[in-house]
Design a protein around this motif. Structure first.
Motif, PDB file in Angstrom:
ATOM      1  N   CYS A  26       0.821  -1.206   0.000  1.00 47.36           N
ATOM      2  CA  CYS A  26       0.000   0.000   0.000  1.00 47.36           C
ATOM      3  C   CYS A  26       0.853   1.252   0.000  1.00 47.36           C
ATOM      4  CB  CYS A  26      -0.904   0.033   1.231  1.00 47.36           C
ATOM      5  SG  CYS A  26      -2.444  -0.768   0.939  1.00 47.36           S
ATOM      6  N   LEU A  27       2.006   1.172   0.622  1.00 42.00           N
ATOM      7  CA  LEU A  27       2.833   2.357   0.775  1.00 42.00           C
ATOM      8  C   LEU A  27       4.001   2.446  -0.195  1.00 42.00           C
ATOM      9  CD1 LEU A  27       3.200   3.636   4.347  1.00 42.00           C
ATOM     10  CD2 LEU A  27       1.488   4.015   2.602  1.00 42.00           C
ATOM     11  N   TYR A 272      -2.496  12.964   9.188  1.00 49.07           N
ATOM     12  CA  TYR A 272      -3.029  11.610   9.215  1.00 49.07           C
ATOM     13  C   TYR A 272      -2.983  10.928  10.579  1.00 49.07           C
ATOM     14  CZ  TYR A 272      -3.665   6.738   8.027  1.00 49.07           C
ATOM     15  OH  TYR A 272      -4.103   5.459   8.007  1.00 49.07           O
TER      16      TYR A 272
ATOM     17  N   LEU B 128      -1.403   1.574   8.041  1.00 52.37           N
ATOM     18  CA  LEU B 128      -0.820   1.614   6.701  1.00 52.37           C
ATOM     19  C   LEU B 128      -1.878   1.494   5.605  1.00 52.37           C
ATOM     20  CD1 LEU B 128       2.425  -0.527   7.144  1.00 52.37           C
ATOM     21  CD2 LEU B 128       2.209   1.948   7.037  1.00 52.37           C
ATOM     22  N   VAL B 129      -2.845   0.603   5.770  1.00 51.80           N
ATOM     23  CA  VAL B 129      -3.790   0.384   4.670  1.00 51.80           C
ATOM     24  C   VAL B 129      -4.878   1.462   4.573  1.00 51.80           C
ATOM     25  CG1 VAL B 129      -3.431  -2.101   4.527  1.00 51.80           C
ATOM     26  CG2 VAL B 129      -5.252  -1.197   5.974  1.00 51.80           C
ATOM     27  N   TYR B 130      -5.092   2.221   5.656  1.00 53.48           N
ATOM     28  CA  TYR B 130      -6.087   3.295   5.563  1.00 53.48           C
ATOM     29  C   TYR B 130      -5.546   4.498   4.792  1.00 53.48           C
ATOM     30  CZ  TYR B 130      -8.632   1.120   9.484  1.00 53.48           C
ATOM     31  OH  TYR B 130      -9.311   0.280  10.292  1.00 53.48           O
ATOM     32  N   LEU B 131      -4.224   4.667   4.830  1.00 51.55           N
ATOM     33  CA  LEU B 131      -3.629   5.909   4.330  1.00 51.55           C
ATOM     34  C   LEU B 131      -4.037   6.309   2.904  1.00 51.55           C
ATOM     35  CD1 LEU B 131      -1.765   8.305   4.801  1.00 51.55           C
ATOM     36  CD2 LEU B 131       0.112   6.909   3.986  1.00 51.55           C
ATOM     37  N   PRO B 132      -3.975   5.392   1.908  1.00 46.70           N
ATOM     38  CA  PRO B 132      -4.289   5.838   0.540  1.00 46.70           C
ATOM     39  C   PRO B 132      -5.664   6.485   0.410  1.00 46.70           C
ATOM     40  CG  PRO B 132      -3.351   3.636   0.505  1.00 46.70           C
ATOM     41  CD  PRO B 132      -3.581   3.976   1.941  1.00 46.70           C
TER      42      PRO B 132
END
Lengths: 290, 317
Positions: A26-27, A272, B128-132
């Motif tokens: 994802c990153l 965030y 990590l997976v929420y960020l996008p």
């Protein structure tokens, strides 16, 4: 018990690894971009940069900040985000307070609620909205980016559901002491609802920061473009002219584009962590029904 | 204690006197909704009246009152247009694949996450997976364009590791474009969509699992017979509510990734309205197209909310 069985242990190892890989994937794209932005032009263009900078340099960032268009856009975005969020909070929270009252206290409540909800279901569409802004003389005006989206019905509903969970006794006590609705809103509901308000503030901020389309159609002067719209024209629309040509054009600018994209994403990356603390709660609040 | 009773008596007295006075119009409350009411009137209801353009040949110089009425001309033209059918098909294709994948993948992901017992690890994965979800399509498109370009890292990887002999034209080839649109949407949203299922998972009564364990059910059986059935209602709600969105294929995403060479396979209703309306100045025709879309969307939303309410008692307020 099941934690100790062999099949479950094998599954666990597999599961942990898979989840780890998925979340890293994802990153990775964002990380790769950061690395490109920190490399010097030649290796970046040759495609030698993967997940570590080659010839580490801040040149791309330095050149981005020399670009006066980029800086003015950054200013417009900051102004829009701060002003837009403050105004949205004021208007939506006050409306949500009134709508959180019972029909016994506020008979017109349901009429108002339907009045708002209809706009969630049906809109005039792009062209009438554009003509309205045109006729109001708001082209090239920062207000064109703030006013149309100021009332967010979804946020009002979220907030009013939260206000309803505030114990009635608190309010009654305040009324006994002679407070009116305004006083009860500011002295009781606002302080108690800070988590919900913060959630909405952060969502609104992110929304303003990310919005690009209104800037694109309503701002006809380059110096009025918010950052997201500016980036859209420089980075993305550049590509629309056709792929083959742009590969050549892109090459010289790869690192700078990467730097600009990363700077555009930076505020989101900064808020965030705060956002994340709130939004799970916020989303769950939204799911709680009367 | 004594003070309390006193206060309660007092309260009762006040309530009684209020009742006698009857209903007082709460002006303060009306005043508090007023700004929102005015703004919504100007920026939501006024544009709705602009829909009459769809039945006129709108000329900016003549305005709504002076422009010629043409009835359903624009709608007829729309349905006789072969290209329009293609756009509807593209819109439905994108939206439906996204709806299906954005149900299955977050559902599976939530189940996997549910098996993680180390809270720190679980939380880091979630972060990590929420960020996008919070990054805009402008940012993500910028990243994707670089990543998927012919000299980009994805093509390099495919050529070096899988021995592909020539780079894939991800954003320039119709089929690959469609795949890119669907996959990148899932990449952006699956993490965030997981939240709903995680919330539902945390609401399952632990004694169910304890009972199952006493009966000798392993983790797999527990998942099959407790976890999944408990998630089915919320799955149905999410699926029905998604129905209202099948005419929305995500303007931001397509707009930022498409190019004239793949209009045939990539154009959706919203991007078409934008180009016809604002770029070519065909105000009336574009409004007719967007009205057509709005009416279908509205019908679908009303139906889906009805179903969600009937099946699971879901209400918005």
């Amino acid at each position: 018990m099941y934690h100790k069985t062999l099949p479950y242990r094998i599954f666990s190892v597999f599961n942990y690894t898979m989840l780890g890989i998925i979340s890293i994937v994802c990153l990775l794209p964002l990380f790769h971009l950061l690395m490109v932005s920190l490399s010097s032009t030649a290796p970046a263009n040759a495609g030698l940069v993967s997940f570590w900078p080659v010839d580490f340099t801040f040149e791309a960032y330095a050149r981005t900040f020399e670009n006066s268009n980029f800086l003015t856009s950054l200013g417009v975005s900051l102004k829009r985000t701060i002003l837009g969020t403050a105004m949205a909070l004021a208007v939506n929270a006050v409306a949500a307070y009134a709508l959180s009252k019972d029909t016994r206290v506020f008979r017109a409540r349901n009429v108002y609620l339907w009045y708002f909800v209809v706009t969630m279901l049906f809109t005039g569409g792009l062209i009438p909205a554009y003509i309205l802004i045109l006729k109001l003389g708001l082209l090239n005006n920062l207000l064109a980016l703030i006013l149309p989206g100021l009332v967010t019905v979804y946020n009002i509903i979220l907030l009013l559901n939260f206000f309803r969970t505030v114990p009635k006794e608190l309010e009654e006590a305040a009324f006994m002491d002679g407070a009116g609705h305004l006083r009860s809103f500011f002295s009781i509901y606002l302080p108690i609802s800070l988590p919900a308000i913060a959630t909405i503030a952060l969502f609104t901020m992110v929304g303003h920061w990310n919005a690009y389309f209104d800037g694109l159609i309503y701002m006809k002067q380059a110096e009025k473009l918010p950052l997201a719209s500016f980036m859209q024209t420089v980075i993305v629309a550049d590509n629309m002219t056709g792929f083959d040509v742009s590969v050549v054009i892109n090459k010289s600018q790869r690192t700078i584009k990467a730097a600009q994209i990363f700077i555009g994403a930076l505020p989101i990356l900064i808020v965030y962590p705060f956002l994340q603390r709130f939004f799970v709660k916020g989303v769950v609040i939204g799911a709680v029904k009367e | 204690m004594k003070e309390n009773t006193l206060r309660n008596d007092n309260l009762k007295a006040v309530r009684k006197s209020e009742k006698r006075k009857g209903y007082k119009i709460p002006w303060t409350l009306h005043l508090m909704v007023l700004p929102a009411v005015l703004l919504v009137f100007v920026f939501s209801y006024l544009p709705m009246s602009g829909i009459i353009m769809a039945f006129q040949d709108y000329k900016a110089a003549l305005g709504f009152t002076g422009s010629e009425w043409v009835g359903l001309k624009h709608f007829r033209y729309m349905f006789e247009n072969d290209y329009f059918v293609k756009i509807i098909w593209n819109t439905l294709l994108f939206a439906c694949s996204k709806v299906v994948l954005n149900l299955i993948i977050p559902f599976t992901f939530a189940l996997m996450l549910n098996e993680v017992r180390h809270m720190g690890y679980k939380r880091s994965i979630q972060t990590l997976v929420y960020l996008p979800h919070f990054l805009s399509w402008v940012i993500l498109s910028g990243i994707l364009i670089d990543l998927l370009s012919q000299t980009g890292i994805v093509n390099q990887f495919l050529m070096n590791v899988f021995g592909l002999d020539k780079p894939i034209f991800f954003l320039g080839d119709g089929t690959w474009f469609r795949i890119t649109i669907i996959v990148s949407d899932v990449w952006k949203e699956f993490g965030f969509n997981t939240i709903v299922f995680l919330a539902a998972l945390s609401g399952i009564n632990p004694s169910l699992y304890e009972a199952a364990e006493v009966d000798g059910a392993g983790r797999f059986k527990q998942t099959m017979h407790i976890t999944i059935p408990s998630l089915v209602p919320i799955l149905i709600v999410v699926a029905t509510l998604a129905l209202g969105n099948v005419m929305n294929a995500n303007f931001d995403q397509v707009f930022n990734l498409y190019s004239p060479m793949i209009y045939q396979q990539g154009d959706i209703i919203d991007t078409f309205v934008y180009r016809e309306g604002l770029l070519s100045g065909q105000f009336s025709f574009a409004t007719a197209v967007s009205l057509f879309k709005s009416v279908i969307s509205l019908t679908l939303i009303v139906i889906s909310y009805r179903i969600a309410y009937k099946v699971a008692g879901y209400r918005i307020f």
